[in-house]
Motif scaffolding. Structure first.
Motif, PDB file in Angstrom:
ATOM      1  N   ARG A   2      39.882  71.805  86.879  1.00  9.25           N
ATOM      2  CA  ARG A   2      39.028  71.853  85.582  1.00  9.25           C
ATOM      3  C   ARG A   2      39.585  70.805  84.627  1.00  9.25           C
ATOM      4  O   ARG A   2      39.096  70.147  84.143  1.00  9.25           O
ATOM      5  N   ALA A  62      38.744  67.260  86.139  1.00 12.18           N
ATOM      6  CA  ALA A  62      37.386  67.148  85.740  1.00 12.18           C
ATOM      7  C   ALA A  62      37.227  66.791  84.058  1.00 12.18           C
ATOM      8  O   ALA A  62      36.315  65.850  83.935  1.00 12.18           O
ATOM      9  N   LYS A  63      37.842  67.438  83.316  1.00 13.27           N
ATOM     10  CA  LYS A  63      37.800  67.053  81.900  1.00 13.27           C
ATOM     11  C   LYS A  63      38.365  65.544  81.674  1.00 13.27           C
ATOM     12  O   LYS A  63      37.656  65.041  80.830  1.00 13.27           O
ATOM     13  N   ARG A  64      39.534  65.194  82.255  1.00  8.23           N
ATOM     14  CA  ARG A  64      39.820  63.899  82.076  1.00  8.23           C
ATOM     15  C   ARG A  64      38.899  63.071  82.613  1.00  8.23           C
ATOM     16  O   ARG A  64      38.826  62.080  81.952  1.00  8.23           O
ATOM     17  N   GLU A 104      35.732  63.387  82.738  1.00 10.08           N
ATOM     18  CA  GLU A 104      34.591  63.103  81.830  1.00 10.08           C
ATOM     19  C   GLU A 104      34.894  62.498  80.733  1.00 10.08           C
ATOM     20  O   GLU A 104      34.202  61.587  80.158  1.00 10.08           O
ATOM     21  N   VAL A 105      36.256  62.406  80.136  1.00  8.97           N
ATOM     22  CA  VAL A 105      36.541  61.816  79.062  1.00  8.97           C
ATOM     23  C   VAL A 105      36.556  60.246  79.558  1.00  8.97           C
ATOM     24  O   VAL A 105      36.101  59.490  78.649  1.00  8.97           O
ATOM     25  N   GLN A 131      34.872  58.835  81.490  1.00  8.12           N
ATOM     26  CA  GLN A 131      33.575  58.256  81.942  1.00  8.12           C
ATOM     27  C   GLN A 131      32.947  57.946  80.416  1.00  8.12           C
ATOM     28  O   GLN A 131      32.307  56.844  80.203  1.00  8.12           O
ATOM     29  N   ASP A 132      33.113  58.850  79.702  1.00  6.45           N
ATOM     30  CA  ASP A 132      32.472  58.688  78.192  1.00  6.45           C
ATOM     31  C   ASP A 132      33.111  57.388  77.515  1.00  6.45           C
ATOM     32  O   ASP A 132      32.486  56.581  77.061  1.00  6.45           O
TER      33      ASP A 132
END
Length: 98
Positions: free
Chosen positions: A37, A40-42, A44-45, A47-48
């Protein structure tokens, strides 16, 4: 009676070992889930952030600036534009074919 007691004692010890192993496995899987998790959060950040950078790199002003500086390009003007008519282009196409 002693055989039954020994059998029950072994059954209790076996069930205790299975319980300890299942708790250990549950904790290990939970830690792996939490780690996934966080990853995945890292991602996502990241990618943004990369999307924001891509948008910043693709602005028309930046593209024009790079075209002028690195590619030595210039804006088209009527003074440097060459027009080709269809009549002039047709013989060139026929000559190009064997």
């Amino acid at each position: 009676m002693t055989r039954l007691s020994i059998f029950l004692l072994l059954a209790v010890i076996a069930s205790a070992l299975v319980l300890v192993h299942s708790q250990y496995e549950t904790r290990r899987l939970f830690m792996a889930l939490e780690s996934s998790r966080k990853e995945a959060k890292r991602l996502e950040v990241d990618q943004d952030r990369l999307q924001v950078e891509r948008r910043a790199q693709a602005t028309p002003l930046r593209v024009e600036q790079i075209a002028r500086q690195q590619l030595q390009m210039r804006a088209a003007s009527p003074a440097i534009t060459q027009y080709v008519s269809v009549k002039d282009a047709a013989p060139a196409v026929k000559e190009a074919r064997p």
